[in-house]
Scaffold this motif. Structure first.
Motif, PDB file in Angstrom:
ATOM      1  N   ILE A  13       0.842  -1.201   0.000  1.00 46.56           N
ATOM      2  CA  ILE A  13       0.000   0.000   0.000  1.00 46.56           C
ATOM      3  C   ILE A  13       0.874   1.248   0.000  1.00 46.56           C
ATOM      4  CG2 ILE A  13      -1.770   1.285   1.257  1.00 46.56           C
ATOM      5  CD1 ILE A  13      -2.827  -1.345   2.333  1.00 46.56           C
ATOM      6  N   VAL A  14       1.955   1.215   0.755  1.00 47.85           N
ATOM      7  CA  VAL A  14       2.898   2.347   0.767  1.00 47.85           C
ATOM      8  C   VAL A  14       3.442   2.590  -0.623  1.00 47.85           C
ATOM      9  CG1 VAL A  14       5.126   3.158   1.640  1.00 47.85           C
ATOM     10  CG2 VAL A  14       3.526   2.036   3.195  1.00 47.85           C
ATOM     11  N   ASP A  15       3.777   1.519  -1.337  1.00 50.25           N
ATOM     12  CA  ASP A  15       4.330   1.652  -2.683  1.00 50.25           C
ATOM     13  C   ASP A  15       3.290   2.234  -3.654  1.00 50.25           C
ATOM     14  OD1 ASP A  15       6.682   0.597  -1.754  1.00 50.25           O
ATOM     15  OD2 ASP A  15       6.271  -1.443  -2.460  1.00 50.25           O
ATOM     16  N   VAL A  16       2.042   1.773  -3.538  1.00 47.25           N
ATOM     17  CA  VAL A  16       0.989   2.296  -4.410  1.00 47.25           C
ATOM     18  C   VAL A  16       0.803   3.789  -4.181  1.00 47.25           C
ATOM     19  CG1 VAL A  16      -1.484   2.265  -4.862  1.00 47.25           C
ATOM     20  CG2 VAL A  16      -0.233   0.116  -4.679  1.00 47.25           C
ATOM     21  N   LEU A  17       0.773   4.204  -2.924  1.00 48.14           N
ATOM     22  CA  LEU A  17       0.617   5.631  -2.609  1.00 48.14           C
ATOM     23  C   LEU A  17       1.810   6.428  -3.122  1.00 48.14           C
ATOM     24  CD1 LEU A  17      -0.790   5.344   1.032  1.00 48.14           C
ATOM     25  CD2 LEU A  17      -2.045   6.058  -1.005  1.00 48.14           C
ATOM     26  N   ALA A  18       3.018   5.878  -2.935  1.00 48.75           N
ATOM     27  CA  ALA A  18       4.226   6.580  -3.372  1.00 48.75           C
ATOM     28  C   ALA A  18       4.229   6.760  -4.884  1.00 48.75           C
ATOM     29  CB  ALA A  18       5.463   5.816  -2.917  1.00 48.75           C
ATOM     30  N   SER A  19       3.680   5.789  -5.618  1.00 51.34           N
ATOM     31  CA  SER A  19       3.639   5.904  -7.074  1.00 51.34           C
ATOM     32  C   SER A  19       2.748   7.056  -7.520  1.00 51.34           C
ATOM     33  CB  SER A  19       3.136   4.599  -7.689  1.00 51.34           C
ATOM     34  OG  SER A  19       1.765   4.378  -7.385  1.00 51.34           O
ATOM     35  N   LYS A  20       1.847   7.493  -6.645  1.00 51.91           N
ATOM     36  CA  LYS A  20       0.983   8.639  -6.924  1.00 51.91           C
ATOM     37  C   LYS A  20       1.503   9.914  -6.285  1.00 51.91           C
ATOM     38  CE  LYS A  20      -2.038   6.034  -9.050  1.00 51.91           C
ATOM     39  NZ  LYS A  20      -2.278   6.150 -10.508  1.00 51.91           N
ATOM     40  N   VAL A  61      -8.670  -1.872   3.898  1.00 49.58           N
ATOM     41  CA  VAL A  61      -7.962  -2.735   2.947  1.00 49.58           C
ATOM     42  C   VAL A  61      -6.967  -3.641   3.667  1.00 49.58           C
ATOM     43  CG1 VAL A  61      -6.357  -2.755   1.005  1.00 49.58           C
ATOM     44  CG2 VAL A  61      -8.256  -1.120   1.034  1.00 49.58           C
ATOM     45  N   GLN A  62      -6.219  -3.069   4.594  1.00 42.78           N
ATOM     46  CA  GLN A  62      -5.177  -3.852   5.257  1.00 42.78           C
ATOM     47  C   GLN A  62      -5.777  -4.935   6.148  1.00 42.78           C
ATOM     48  OE1 GLN A  62      -1.711  -1.690   6.246  1.00 42.78           O
ATOM     49  NE2 GLN A  62      -1.247  -2.867   8.098  1.00 42.78           N
ATOM     50  N   ARG A  63      -6.884  -4.659   6.821  1.00 39.73           N
ATOM     51  CA  ARG A  63      -7.499  -5.643   7.719  1.00 39.73           C
ATOM     52  C   ARG A  63      -8.120  -6.806   6.933  1.00 39.73           C
ATOM     53  NH1 ARG A  63      -8.716  -4.929  12.887  1.00 39.73           N
ATOM     54  NH2 ARG A  63     -10.817  -5.811  12.650  1.00 39.73           N
ATOM     55  N   LEU A  64      -8.493  -6.588   5.664  1.00 42.19           N
ATOM     56  CA  LEU A  64      -9.042  -7.680   4.856  1.00 42.19           C
ATOM     57  C   LEU A  64      -7.973  -8.666   4.407  1.00 42.19           C
ATOM     58  CD1 LEU A  64     -11.664  -5.881   2.566  1.00 42.19           C
ATOM     59  CD2 LEU A  64     -12.063  -7.222   4.637  1.00 42.19           C
ATOM     60  N   MET A  91     -10.330   3.675  -3.285  1.00 40.10           N
ATOM     61  CA  MET A  91     -10.230   2.313  -2.766  1.00 40.10           C
ATOM     62  C   MET A  91      -9.678   1.362  -3.825  1.00 40.10           C
ATOM     63  SD  MET A  91     -11.156   2.606   0.355  1.00 40.10           S
ATOM     64  CE  MET A  91     -11.260   0.882   0.814  1.00 40.10           C
ATOM     65  N   ASP A  92     -10.040   1.572  -5.053  1.00 40.40           N
ATOM     66  CA  ASP A  92      -9.531   0.745  -6.138  1.00 40.40           C
ATOM     67  C   ASP A  92      -8.027   0.907  -6.278  1.00 40.40           C
ATOM     68  OD1 ASP A  92     -10.174  -1.087  -8.346  1.00 40.40           O
ATOM     69  OD2 ASP A  92      -9.552   0.563  -9.646  1.00 40.40           O
ATOM     70  N   MET A  93      -7.557   2.132  -6.055  1.00 42.98           N
ATOM     71  CA  MET A  93      -6.116   2.366  -6.119  1.00 42.98           C
ATOM     72  C   MET A  93      -5.409   1.649  -4.967  1.00 42.98           C
ATOM     73  SD  MET A  93      -4.028   5.967  -5.874  1.00 42.98           S
ATOM     74  CE  MET A  93      -4.326   6.125  -4.124  1.00 42.98           C
ATOM     75  N   LEU A  94      -5.970   1.717  -3.765  1.00 43.56           N
ATOM     76  CA  LEU A  94      -5.334   1.086  -2.607  1.00 43.56           C
ATOM     77  C   LEU A  94      -5.244  -0.429  -2.769  1.00 43.56           C
ATOM     78  CD1 LEU A  94      -6.994   3.068   0.348  1.00 43.56           C
ATOM     79  CD2 LEU A  94      -4.654   3.304  -0.499  1.00 43.56           C
ATOM     80  N   THR A  95      -6.182  -1.023  -3.484  1.00 47.24           N
ATOM     81  CA  THR A  95      -6.205  -2.487  -3.628  1.00 47.24           C
ATOM     82  C   THR A  95      -5.540  -2.973  -4.904  1.00 47.24           C
ATOM     83  OG1 THR A  95      -8.388  -2.379  -4.714  1.00 47.24           O
ATOM     84  CG2 THR A  95      -8.358  -2.644  -2.316  1.00 47.24           C
ATOM     85  N   ALA A  99      -5.424  -9.042  -4.256  1.00 44.90           N
ATOM     86  CA  ALA A  99      -6.510  -9.786  -4.897  1.00 44.90           C
ATOM     87  C   ALA A  99      -7.844  -9.375  -4.279  1.00 44.90           C
ATOM     88  CB  ALA A  99      -6.276 -11.288  -4.734  1.00 44.90           C
ATOM     89  N   THR A 100      -8.046  -8.072  -4.142  1.00 43.92           N
ATOM     90  CA  THR A 100      -9.265  -7.530  -3.548  1.00 43.92           C
ATOM     91  C   THR A 100      -9.998  -6.725  -4.605  1.00 43.92           C
ATOM     92  OG1 THR A 100      -8.136  -7.355  -1.412  1.00 43.92           O
ATOM     93  CG2 THR A 100     -10.215  -6.164  -1.653  1.00 43.92           C
ATOM     94  N   SER A 101     -11.281  -6.956  -4.725  1.00 41.98           N
ATOM     95  CA  SER A 101     -12.087  -6.284  -5.746  1.00 41.98           C
ATOM     96  C   SER A 101     -13.043  -5.290  -5.089  1.00 41.98           C
ATOM     97  CB  SER A 101     -12.880  -7.320  -6.550  1.00 41.98           C
ATOM     98  OG  SER A 101     -13.724  -6.690  -7.486  1.00 41.98           O
ATOM     99  N   VAL A 102     -13.202  -4.140  -5.738  1.00 35.60           N
ATOM    100  CA  VAL A 102     -14.067  -3.073  -5.232  1.00 35.60           C
ATOM    101  C   VAL A 102     -15.175  -2.826  -6.251  1.00 35.60           C
ATOM    102  CG1 VAL A 102     -14.157  -0.721  -4.322  1.00 35.60           C
ATOM    103  CG2 VAL A 102     -12.036  -2.030  -4.159  1.00 35.60           C
TER     104      VAL A 102
END
Length: 500
Positions: A13-20, A61-64, A91-95, A99-102
């Motif tokens: 999740i950190v990497d996804v946020l950093a990419s933005k 997202v993390q708790r799932l 939420m779609d970006m965070l996942t 393998a989580t679908s929104v």
């Protein structure tokens, strides 16, 4: 500033946020994420544009987990369609690394696509109360497994009359759950809702209680303007130096569309969002605005909370809002994520009493709006508008259309064959008037007919200046012979026109 990694957020999740370009957490995120990750119920109180979505979204997202089982495990309830789309995108970006679908569930769109995603096993549902209950009643949406529940913009849901629907939704989800409630204000019914459906919640305020009612990073300008001059004033404001994306609010749907058409005609790149548009059209407008394809968005208040764009530099109130809460929601579209912004409000003569109430409630200290016209010097200085700016861009469509029309007219005047009415048939072949032998014959016809006897009774003028009497004197296949026979019967004419 605290980074997301320091808050205990998973690396993917950190990497996804950093990419933005998102590395440091906002205050609301710093306070809610460490509590939300272990499952503490939270009441988050913060103004719009302070990063609430990631504040509740990252713990969900993390708790799932990395690979949750199919079926709805998390439910995020929002008041409006526009906000549903915005939260869904976040939420779609965070996942994106999991393998989580929104899925987004809201009215105004076809059921089929939303149902298909639910049947495919989507684990996170973002939706509005009405469509959620509708699908649940049809047994197409099973909420009994939802162990993560979020209410976003709870005060807005109260304003829209969704309180009973929210209570019904809580009876459908798992009794053992992690619940988060976020709201800009905390009216009594929301507090009662939290006490009833939450377990020992911690109340978090992201801002200092002593902070002023209006954001310090937004400059508020209030003008008393004439309704007939507003379009011109707005067109000049849109040419301010440093202007980025701009949101213009109108009171009615009709006014929004009219202003969008007017500014588009003046050469500005506009999009609109209002109730007369289909949901798909509204989403296309919002997507174009967020992507920067359109830099002016004209909207009614129904869309205000769904406009979550960080780089809005100007908000313009074409008509004054009805109360101070609406004013704050409108102005809150700019100055987001710690950036500065400008909010311009036009007050009609008939609405001075409304401004007096807003001014008093928000402690502006501007009881008398400045009388302002499109030519007022203070307008140019207040908003950094270059001197000599007019209300129409040089590339305005009307100017282009006029230039193109002049060019076509000039082209026709240079080509004599076009002024004679050349045309093409539906299959693209040149008609009789385009053929060289036909071009010569009609030119001689007027000279032979003008000074002669009148045309036979019942005949009518043709486009080429001859006659057509319905008796077959001129064939539809373009044969000009009958016209030559008619001139021979007329004999010599006064003026010496030669016969053929």
């Amino acid at each position: 500033m605290t980074t997301f990694a320091e808050l205990g957020v998973d690396q993917d999740i950190v990497d996804v946020l950093a990419s933005k370009g998102i590395v440091d957490a906002f205050p609301i995120q710093e306070q809610t994420i460490p509590l939300g990750l272990p499952g503490q119920d939270i009441i988050g109180q913060a103004k719009t544009g302070t990063g609430k979505t990631f504040g509740f979204g990252i713990p969900v997202v993390q708790r799932l987990g990395l690979n949750p089982a199919p079926g709805v495990k998390a439910l995020i309830v929002v008041p409006t369609r526009e906000l549903a789309v915005q939260v869904y995108e976040d939420m779609d970006m965070l996942t994106s690394g999991r393998a989580t679908s929104v899925v987004a569930i809201y009215g105004g769109k076809a059921y089929e696509g939303q149902i298909d995603q639910l049947k495919a096993g989507a684990q996170i549902v973002v939706g509005t109360p009405g469509r959620l209950i509708d699908l649940n009643n049809q047994r197409l949406l099973d909420l009994s497994g939802a162990v993560q529940v979020v209410l976003d913009e709870a005060d807005k849901m109260l304003d829209l009359g969704f309180l009973a629907d929210i209570e019904k939704i809580f009876t459908k989800v798992s009794p053992i759950r992690h619940t988060q409630l976020f709201s800009a204000t905390m009216p009594g019914p929301i507090v009662a809702l939290a006490r009833r459906f939450m377990t020992n919640p911690i109340h978090i305020r992201a801002t200092d209680p002593d902070e002023g009612l209006t954001q310090a990073n937004i400059e508020h300008l209030v003008y008393r303007a004439h309704s007939l001059d507003k379009d011109e004033v707005i067109a000049r404001i849109l040419q301010s130096e440093g202007r980025g994306k701009t949101v213009i609010f109108t009171r009615t749907k009709r006014a929004a569309q009219r202003l969008s058409d007017e500014l588009g005609d003046r050469g500005f790149n506009t999009a609109s969002v209002h109730g007369d548009m289909s949901q798909e059209a509204r989403e296309r407008s919002m997507a174009a605005f967020k992507a920067g394809k359109k830099d002016v968005l004209i909207a009614t208040d129904v869309a205000a909370r769904g406009i979550d764009v960080d780089d809005v530099t100007h908000v313009i109130n074409h008509t004054i809002p009805d109360d101070e809460k609406t004013y704050l929601h409108r102005a809150g579209r700019t100055g987001r994520a710690g950036k500065t912004g400008i909010a311009v409000t036009f007050v009609d003569w008939d609405d001075l009493h409304k401004w007096a109430l807003i001014n008093r409630a928000l402690e502006f200290g501007q009881p008398e709006p400045t009388e302002t016209y499109s030519s007022s010097p203070h307008l140019f200085s207040d908003l950094n508008i270059p001197a000599g700016t007019k209300g129409r861009l040089t590339t305005a469509p009307r100017a282009q259309s006029a230039d193109a029309s002049k060019s076509r007219d000039a082209s026709k005047s240079r080509d004599g064959s076009k002024s004679g009415g050349e045309s093409r048939s539906s299959d693209g072949r040149r008609t009789r008037r385009d053929r060289p032998e036909a071009e010569k014959t009609p030119q001689a016809a007027p000279a032979a007919i003008v000074d002669g006897p009148p045309a036979p009774e019942g005949s009518t003028e043709t486009e080429g200046g001859g006659t057509h009497d319905g008796g077959g004197s001129e064939h539809h296949d373009g044969n000009a012979a009958p016209r030559r026979r008619r001139r021979r019967r007329g004999g010599a004419r006064t003026g010496g026109a030669p016969t053929v």
